[in-house]
Design a protein around this motif. Structure first.
Motif, PDB file in Angstrom:
ATOM      1  N   GLY A 159      11.036 -44.965   0.985  1.00 30.41           N
ATOM      2  CA  GLY A 159       9.936 -45.216   1.916  1.00 30.41           C
ATOM      3  C   GLY A 159       8.589 -44.729   1.419  1.00 30.41           C
ATOM      4  O   GLY A 159       7.543 -45.147   1.932  1.00 30.41           O
ATOM      5  N   LYS A 160       8.572 -43.837   0.420  1.00 29.24           N
ATOM      6  CA  LYS A 160       7.298 -43.348  -0.121  1.00 29.24           C
ATOM      7  C   LYS A 160       6.543 -44.422  -0.895  1.00 29.24           C
ATOM      8  O   LYS A 160       5.404 -44.207  -1.312  1.00 29.24           O
ATOM      9  CB  LYS A 160       7.534 -42.134  -1.024  1.00 29.24           C
ATOM     10  CG  LYS A 160       7.917 -40.877  -0.236  1.00 29.24           C
ATOM     11  CD  LYS A 160       8.050 -39.661  -1.138  1.00 29.24           C
ATOM     12  CE  LYS A 160       8.355 -38.402  -0.326  1.00 29.24           C
ATOM     13  NZ  LYS A 160       8.517 -37.216  -1.187  1.00 29.24           N
ATOM     14  N   ILE A 161       7.178 -45.575  -1.041  1.00 24.80           N
ATOM     15  CA  ILE A 161       6.501 -46.656  -1.759  1.00 24.80           C
ATOM     16  C   ILE A 161       5.280 -47.135  -0.994  1.00 24.80           C
ATOM     17  O   ILE A 161       4.382 -47.754  -1.549  1.00 24.80           O
ATOM     18  CB  ILE A 161       7.491 -47.813  -2.020  1.00 24.80           C
ATOM     19  CG1 ILE A 161       7.007 -48.669  -3.190  1.00 24.80           C
ATOM     20  CG2 ILE A 161       7.720 -48.662  -0.770  1.00 24.80           C
ATOM     21  CD1 ILE A 161       8.057 -49.590  -3.751  1.00 24.80           C
ATOM     22  N   HIS A 162       5.236 -46.833   0.336  1.00 23.17           N
ATOM     23  CA  HIS A 162       4.076 -47.248   1.128  1.00 23.17           C
ATOM     24  C   HIS A 162       2.971 -46.196   1.125  1.00 23.17           C
ATOM     25  O   HIS A 162       1.894 -46.431   1.678  1.00 23.17           O
ATOM     26  CB  HIS A 162       4.504 -47.523   2.576  1.00 23.17           C
ATOM     27  CG  HIS A 162       4.452 -46.326   3.469  1.00 23.17           C
ATOM     28  ND1 HIS A 162       5.231 -45.212   3.262  1.00 23.17           N
ATOM     29  CD2 HIS A 162       3.683 -46.059   4.575  1.00 23.17           C
ATOM     30  CE1 HIS A 162       4.954 -44.313   4.197  1.00 23.17           C
ATOM     31  NE2 HIS A 162       4.024 -44.798   5.007  1.00 23.17           N
ATOM     32  N   VAL A 163       3.249 -45.030   0.532  1.00 23.19           N
ATOM     33  CA  VAL A 163       2.272 -43.937   0.520  1.00 23.19           C
ATOM     34  C   VAL A 163       1.373 -44.077  -0.712  1.00 23.19           C
ATOM     35  O   VAL A 163       1.876 -44.255  -1.827  1.00 23.19           O
ATOM     36  CB  VAL A 163       2.977 -42.566   0.503  1.00 23.19           C
ATOM     37  CG1 VAL A 163       1.944 -41.442   0.480  1.00 23.19           C
ATOM     38  CG2 VAL A 163       3.897 -42.434   1.707  1.00 23.19           C
TER      39      VAL A 163
ATOM     40  N   GLN B  96       6.173 -40.590   7.594  1.00 20.07           N
ATOM     41  CA  GLN B  96       6.714 -41.875   8.029  1.00 20.07           C
ATOM     42  C   GLN B  96       7.713 -42.462   7.035  1.00 20.07           C
ATOM     43  O   GLN B  96       8.360 -43.463   7.328  1.00 20.07           O
ATOM     44  CB  GLN B  96       5.583 -42.874   8.252  1.00 20.07           C
ATOM     45  CG  GLN B  96       4.653 -42.529   9.400  1.00 20.07           C
ATOM     46  CD  GLN B  96       3.502 -43.524   9.513  1.00 20.07           C
ATOM     47  OE1 GLN B  96       3.502 -44.567   8.857  1.00 20.07           O
ATOM     48  NE2 GLN B  96       2.520 -43.195  10.325  1.00 20.07           N
ATOM     49  N   HIS B  97       7.839 -41.824   5.848  1.00 20.77           N
ATOM     50  CA  HIS B  97       8.630 -42.486   4.800  1.00 20.77           C
ATOM     51  C   HIS B  97      10.109 -42.674   5.154  1.00 20.77           C
ATOM     52  O   HIS B  97      10.719 -43.645   4.701  1.00 20.77           O
ATOM     53  CB  HIS B  97       8.476 -41.755   3.455  1.00 20.77           C
ATOM     54  CG  HIS B  97       9.267 -40.495   3.325  1.00 20.77           C
ATOM     55  ND1 HIS B  97       8.786 -39.281   3.731  1.00 20.77           N
ATOM     56  CD2 HIS B  97      10.510 -40.258   2.812  1.00 20.77           C
ATOM     57  CE1 HIS B  97       9.688 -38.349   3.475  1.00 20.77           C
ATOM     58  NE2 HIS B  97      10.746 -38.901   2.933  1.00 20.77           N
ATOM     59  N   PRO B  98      10.766 -41.814   5.965  1.00 25.82           N
ATOM     60  CA  PRO B  98      12.159 -42.128   6.317  1.00 25.82           C
ATOM     61  C   PRO B  98      12.289 -43.426   7.109  1.00 25.82           C
ATOM     62  O   PRO B  98      13.203 -44.222   6.862  1.00 25.82           O
ATOM     63  CB  PRO B  98      12.592 -40.915   7.152  1.00 25.82           C
ATOM     64  CG  PRO B  98      11.684 -39.797   6.723  1.00 25.82           C
ATOM     65  CD  PRO B  98      10.384 -40.470   6.454  1.00 25.82           C
ATOM     66  N   GLN B  99      11.366 -43.656   8.045  1.00 27.39           N
ATOM     67  CA  GLN B  99      11.428 -44.878   8.831  1.00 27.39           C
ATOM     68  C   GLN B  99      11.101 -46.092   7.974  1.00 27.39           C
ATOM     69  O   GLN B  99      11.742 -47.142   8.094  1.00 27.39           O
ATOM     70  CB  GLN B  99      10.461 -44.808  10.020  1.00 27.39           C
ATOM     71  CG  GLN B  99      10.522 -46.062  10.905  1.00 27.39           C
ATOM     72  CD  GLN B  99       9.711 -45.919  12.166  1.00 27.39           C
ATOM     73  OE1 GLN B  99       9.205 -44.854  12.461  1.00 27.39           O
ATOM     74  NE2 GLN B  99       9.588 -46.998  12.907  1.00 27.39           N
ATOM     75  N   VAL B 100      10.132 -45.981   7.097  1.00 30.25           N
ATOM     76  CA  VAL B 100       9.791 -47.089   6.206  1.00 30.25           C
ATOM     77  C   VAL B 100      10.982 -47.414   5.309  1.00 30.25           C
ATOM     78  O   VAL B 100      11.320 -48.583   5.085  1.00 30.25           O
ATOM     79  CB  VAL B 100       8.552 -46.750   5.368  1.00 30.25           C
ATOM     80  CG1 VAL B 100       8.282 -47.850   4.345  1.00 30.25           C
ATOM     81  CG2 VAL B 100       7.333 -46.555   6.271  1.00 30.25           C
ATOM     82  N   GLY B 101      11.629 -46.371   4.797  1.00 32.11           N
ATOM     83  CA  GLY B 101      12.819 -46.600   3.976  1.00 32.11           C
ATOM     84  C   GLY B 101      13.896 -47.319   4.747  1.00 32.11           C
ATOM     85  O   GLY B 101      14.567 -48.227   4.217  1.00 32.11           O
ATOM     86  N   TYR B 102      14.089 -46.939   6.006  1.00 30.02           N
ATOM     87  CA  TYR B 102      15.075 -47.615   6.851  1.00 30.02           C
ATOM     88  C   TYR B 102      14.741 -49.089   7.016  1.00 30.02           C
ATOM     89  O   TYR B 102      15.618 -49.956   6.904  1.00 30.02           O
ATOM     90  CB  TYR B 102      15.140 -46.933   8.215  1.00 30.02           C
ATOM     91  CG  TYR B 102      15.968 -47.674   9.232  1.00 30.02           C
ATOM     92  CD1 TYR B 102      17.356 -47.610   9.200  1.00 30.02           C
ATOM     93  CD2 TYR B 102      15.360 -48.438  10.221  1.00 30.02           C
ATOM     94  CE1 TYR B 102      18.120 -48.297  10.128  1.00 30.02           C
ATOM     95  CE2 TYR B 102      16.115 -49.127  11.153  1.00 30.02           C
ATOM     96  CZ  TYR B 102      17.495 -49.058  11.102  1.00 30.02           C
ATOM     97  OH  TYR B 102      18.243 -49.753  12.024  1.00 30.02           O
TER      98      TYR B 102
END
Length: 477
Positions: A346-350, A371-377
């Motif tokens: 999910g850190k790809i969006h950071v 937010q990276h856990p939710q983005v990863g999901y």
């Protein structure tokens, strides 16, 4: 208040249902338990409340071969089912089963020659099935017919390749030992022996078996009682040195003189075993491709964050050791390792500059990282992994006492795999270097998880981690 039994039927995602059905049907290679498998498929992937398959016997009587659930009462469906056999056309009805069901009944014909079976799929409610859903079931019927064709073709291929019938025979208990009293001509192709040779010396059958297979067959024969079934698979070495896979299938009965006998057949299933082994190798290659793809994703993430390069790899290594120490099944350990390898996807969006920020981040920017856990999901949830990968990624910052993020899950709401990854993630992050501080060392990291044992972190996982570093000498590469 609306009666939920009369609501319009609810369906699974159409594309996913058809794709997963095709994948499932591709793995079916024989008629063994075919109809129960198909009924479960209709209920599982298409959301049907009732699924059944019918056939018509030589006298013209129609009956259901299998249905799900097993307590279904299908008498009300027989007239429509019979009409489908007679017409060969799809029927859509609201059936007066114990509760009204909107149903579709579709003819199935092996190799498209005629209606050999009828599939019934029903959903609770009085609203007729919409046309697009009927089309969806027509697509499933086509997949099933293709499967029937493939299995029939495969069986013919095996038969032609072997070019032999089964060995039919009768083994009788004579003078304390098993002796053939009848052997068909199939002995020549199945065993490479003349029928006369087996009649003269039945020990030739056992002589070609390895010790374990000989013992298994002998034990099965000794377990005789009227009406008992024998089904044993063995490896047999023929006189020419070739090894064959044989299936012995027989029924216990009593001979004319009251002796114990087994009437049955031995068939060469070497080609089936080869196909199964080939399927196993194909699955292994598929799994290898999946792992390679996951590792490529992990490498892509780490390219954006040079300060934590190798973080996911090290977390995966530690999580794997912890899962193994906790006695989890090998397949479960495998899933945890793959999940840990991409837990920070999910850190790809950071923005990359935030990931390498050399100090304490402002609250707004830190909230973005959280937010990276939710983005990863969201990235992973539609990928059909054999493990709950997306959910473990979602949960890897949750705490047992509910103080974690992003959902504040607590206790048993957190998956065991996620608890393991959480501990591995914390230990690696504290022990090693980060852009905003030097590495604090493994002692500080272990002290942190011991402090949070039972509140933030799973006690069993913490204990295993401490033992792994302090007693077994584990260290990060």
């Amino acid at each position: 208040m609306n009666d939920p039994r009369h609501d319009p039927p609810r369906f699974a995602d159409p594309v996913a249902a058809v794709v997963r059905s095709a994948q499932y049907l591709a793995g079916i290679v024989s008629y063994d338990d075919l109809w129960p498998q198909l009924a479960k498929l209709v209920c599982r992937f298409f959301g049907a409340d009732l699924a059944a398959f019918a056939a018509r016997d030589a006298a013209g009587a129609v009956s259901f071969m299998h249905w799900e659930p097993d307590n279904a009462r299908l008498a009300a469906a027989l007239p429509v089912t019979t009409a489908v056999f007679d017409s060969g056309f799809l029927a859509s009805e609201v059936l007066g089963l114990p509760d009204p069901h909107a149903a579709v009944l579709l003819p199935l014909g092996r190799e498209r020659q005629r209606t050999g079976y009828v599939m019934l799929a029903a959903h609770r409610g009085t609203a007729p099935l919409p046309r697009e859903r009927l089309d969806l079931y027509l697509a499933l019927a086509g997949l099933i017919e293709s499967t029937l064709d493939r299995i029939a073709s495969q069986q013919r291929f095996v038969s032609m390749a072997d070019n032999v019938p089964e060995l039919l025979g009768q083994l009788a208990m004579v003078d304390g030992g098993w002796r053939y009293t009848y052997v068909s001509g199939g002995a020549r192709a199945v065993l490479g022996l003349a029928p006369e040779a087996l009649l003269a010396d039945s020990g030739l059958l056992f002589a070609g078996l390895a010790a374990a297979d000989s013992a298994a067959l002998t034990a099965a024969l000794a377990d005789w009682e009227p009406g008992a079934r024998l089904r044993v698979t063995v490896r047999w070495t023929a006189p020419d040195g070739g090894v064959r896979h044989l299936l012995a299938n027989a029924m216990a009965s009593t001979g004319e003189a009251g002796e114990r006998v087994w009437d049955g057949a031995i068939q060469d299933i070497s080609e089936q075993v080869r196909l199964q082994e080939e399927s196993r190798h194909n699955l292994e290659r598929l799994n290898k491709s999946m792992e390679d793809a996951i590792q490529a994703v992990a490498a892509t993430i780490e390219q954006r964050d040079p300060y934590t390069a190798g973080h996911q790899r090290r977390v995966a290594e530690l999580a794997t050791r912890l899962a193994t120490m906790l006695g989890l099944p090998e397949d479960t350990v495998h899933g945890i390792r793959l999940t840990a390898s991409i837990h920070d996807i999910g850190k790809i969006h950071v923005p990359a500059e935030l990931l390498s920020y050399p100090g304490k981040l402002p609250e707004v920017e830190f909230a973005l990282i959280r937010q990276h856990p939710q983005v990863g999901y969201e990235i992973l949830r539609n990928v059909d992994f054999p493990w709950p990968v997306a959910e473990m990624v979602y949960q890897h910052h949750e705490h047992l006492d509910g103080s974690g993020y992003p959902r504040g899950l607590a206790g048993e709401q957190i998956l065991p795999g996620a608890r393991i990854i959480t501990v591995a993630d914390v230990v690696e992050a504290i022990a090693l270097y980060r852009p905003y501080r030097p590495g604090l060392g493994i002692d500080v990291a272990l002290a942190e998880i011991e402090k949070g044992r039972g509140t933030h972190y799973d006690p069993a996982v913490v204990d295993a981690c401490v033992r792994l570093f302090r007693e077994e000498g584990f260290a990060f590469d």
